[in-house]
Design an enzyme around this catalytic site. Structure first.
Site, mmCIF file in Angstrom:
data_model
loop_
_atom_site.group_PDB
_atom_site.id
_atom_site.type_symbol
_atom_site.label_atom_id
_atom_site.label_comp_id
_atom_site.label_asym_id
_atom_site.label_seq_id
_atom_site.Cartn_x
_atom_site.Cartn_y
_atom_site.Cartn_z
ATOM 1 C CG HIS A 1 -0.080 -4.061 5.040
ATOM 2 N ND1 HIS A 1 -0.833 -3.570 4.013
ATOM 3 C CD2 HIS A 1 0.365 -5.275 4.627
ATOM 4 C CE1 HIS A 1 -0.848 -4.440 3.017
ATOM 5 N NE2 HIS A 1 -0.137 -5.492 3.356
ATOM 6 C CG HIS B 1 -2.010 -1.053 1.088
ATOM 7 N ND1 HIS B 1 -2.523 -1.744 2.158
ATOM 8 C CD2 HIS B 1 -2.659 -1.505 -0.018
ATOM 9 C CE1 HIS B 1 -3.467 -2.580 1.718
ATOM 10 N NE2 HIS B 1 -3.566 -2.454 0.407
ATOM 11 C CD GLU C 1 -0.784 0.415 4.414
ATOM 12 O OE1 GLU C 1 -0.143 -0.636 4.555
ATOM 13 O OE2 GLU C 1 -2.013 0.447 4.222
ATOM 14 C CD GLU D 1 -2.538 -3.435 9.090
ATOM 15 O OE1 GLU D 1 -1.933 -2.379 8.784
ATOM 16 O OE2 GLU D 1 -3.322 -4.001 8.320
HETATM 17 O O1 0X9 Z 1 -7.014 -4.189 4.600
HETATM 18 C C1 0X9 Z 1 -5.839 -4.505 4.389
HETATM 19 O O2 0X9 Z 1 -5.393 -4.781 3.275
HETATM 20 C C2 0X9 Z 1 -4.867 -4.564 5.576
HETATM 21 N N1 0X9 Z 1 -5.005 -3.392 6.374
HETATM 22 S S1 0X9 Z 1 -4.493 -1.936 5.794
HETATM 23 O O3 0X9 Z 1 -4.930 -0.919 6.717
HETATM 24 N N2 0X9 Z 1 -2.914 -1.907 5.820
HETATM 25 O O4 0X9 Z 1 -4.968 -1.765 4.483
HETATM 26 C C3 0X9 Z 1 -5.223 -5.763 6.449
HETATM 27 C C4 0X9 Z 1 -5.287 -7.043 5.742
HETATM 28 C C5 0X9 Z 1 -5.626 -8.149 6.679
HETATM 29 N N3 0X9 Z 1 -6.680 -8.950 6.193
HETATM 30 C C6 0X9 Z 1 -7.981 -8.913 6.649
HETATM 31 N N4 0X9 Z 1 -8.433 -8.100 7.549
HETATM 32 N N5 0X9 Z 1 -8.817 -9.806 6.151
HETATM 33 ZN ZN ZN Z 2 -1.882 -1.841 4.046
#
Ligand code: 0X9
Ligand code: ZN
Length: 400
Positions: free
Chosen positions: A273, A145, A148, A343
């Site tokens: 991330h 991303h 980030e 994260e």
């Molecule tokens: O949403 C995402 O891709 C990740 N969080 S972010 O804020 N960096 O975008 C988390 C991915 C983890 N997977 C799930 N929550 N299913």
């Molecule tokens: Zn991310």
């Protein structure tokens, strides 16, 4: 909304017209309903979540009856004090310099090109590089991303730490001798460059794919080909969680796919991330836990062990919200690789969210060093993490 904030929003509105929203969703089902609108959930609290989304997504959340407050997100200027962060070009130079200074135990290669033709670099660290594939492998990656930025600094600093301490630290020496370590700090070069274009932070998340509907960008962390498009991602190009027209439609995810397929010795994968200070493990596409009980326990145990070092919260990805097509569901689901998403710092948007400032770089790396070394250690047999302390017989770790 206060008049000054309104004026600020108007003057500096980011071009994708992203709204900041406080949303009253209080459990994983309500959060998944919000995620299904195509908006991005950035902060999860017991009684509310913080969400970023476009106008359409805001309207749907409002109709669902969940919207508390919202405002158009301003795109701030890139502050000069953030110079310690590496731009794409600076990262490439840093990797080249690092490799040149430690050429006997490291190798820099290009695993593929981004949509706009930029090289995606991988640093490999091991002694006897010609035979490194015979050793246990591990992969670290960052910056899927764009906004980030800490997620690319931590893997770079990990590479620096390992290479610079190899000669003097016997624990590091044994790790480099016994493992095949792969580090890819920037998976999404085009997005990273765009996010700081003209010295302004742009809150950009996706790659820079021109979509059929005239919008830009595919969410690389919704584009992997395991249970792709089964929830928590969007078919709309305008969404920040656009899954793409098909699984692995993007050259960046293709590059990671090929890299993992070409390195069958990889047993552990960590994708960095930001932000929220969490250690996540599969599944993300379903509320079910991994059905292989041993694999489930390994993820859970390792996440809990690492959490004692970095103070992050360990949990199954879907406990946050459902999201399909992410890196780790695919690396575990398609390849059986024990996989984690970190994260990184900060914990909340109030401490800067995606843009906490360069003072966060060093402390964030320090608290994540021991978890990374632990993963490198466990890469020969992650199931060792289930054994009692006296049975483990791995490299020595900091005690807690
Ligand atoms: O949403 C995402 O891709 C990740 N969080 S972010 O804020 N960096 O975008 C988390 C991915 C983890 N997977 C799930 N929550 N299913
Ligand atoms: Zn991310």
């Amino acid at each position: 909304m206060p008049i000054l904030l309104l004026l600020f929003s108007f003057l500096f509105a980011n071009e994708s017209n992203t709204y900041w929203m406080k949303v009253n969703a209080t459990n994983k089902y309500e959060r998944s309903a919000v995620a299904n609108t195509g908006a991005v959930i950035e902060v999860v609290k017991d009684d509310y979540i913080i969400v970023l989304g476009n106008n359409r997504e805001k309207e749907i959340i409002e109709k669902l009856g969940f919207l508390d407050t919202s405002f158009l997100l301003p795109s701030s200027f890139y502050p000069p004090k953030d110079d310690d962060f590496h731009s794409y070009e600076e990262m490439v130079q840093a990797l080249k310099d690092l490799q040149a200074a430690h050429s006997d135990i490291s190798e820099l290669s290009v695993i593929g090109k981004s949509l706009e033709g930029r090289e995606i670099y991988k640093l490999r660290i091991s002694t006897d590089l010609a035979n490194a594939s015979d050793k246990a492998g591990i992969a670290f990656m960052g910056a899927h991303h764009a906004r980030e930025h800490l997620s690319k600094e931590v893997p770079l600093m990990l590479a620096e730490y390992i290479l610079e301490n190899f000669a003097s630290d016997s624990r590091i020496q044994r790790m480099v001798e016994g493992r095949d370590i792969h580090i890819i700090p920037i998976v999404n070069p085009d997005g990273v460059i765009f996010d700081i274009k003209a010295d302004r932070y742009r809150n950009w998340r996706k790659n820079r794919r021109p979509n059929k509907d005239g919008s830009i960008g595919v969410d690389l962390n919704r584009n992997y080909g395991f249970q792709w498009g089964t929830g928590g991602s969007s078919k709309s190009g305008r969404s920040d969680v656009f899954m793409g027209p098909k699984p692995f439609s993007e050259p960046e995810t293709q590059a990671i796919k090929k890299f993992v397929e070409d390195n069958e010795n990889i047993n552990i994968l960590l994708s960095f991330h930001t932000f929220s200070e969490l250690i996540l493990y599969p599944w993300g596409h379903t509320y079910n836990s991994i059905s292989n009980e041993k694999d489930y326990l390994v993820h859970k145990t390792m996440a809990e062990t690492m959490a004692k070092w970095n103070g992050y919260r360990p949990q199954q990805s879907s406990d946050l919200y459902i999201a399909s097509g992410d890196t780790t569901d695919w690396s575990y689901g398609a390849h059986g690789i024990i996989s984690f998403t970190f994260e990184l710092d900060p914990a909340t948007i109030w401490e800067g969210g995606f843009y906490p400032g360069q003072d966060f770089i060093d402390p964030t790396f320090r608290k994540n060093l021991e978890p990374c070394l632990y993963l490198i250690d466990m890469a020969d047999n992650p199931y060792r993490s289930l054994q009692s302390k006296s049975q483990k017989l791995g490299f020595q770790h900091l005690q807690f």
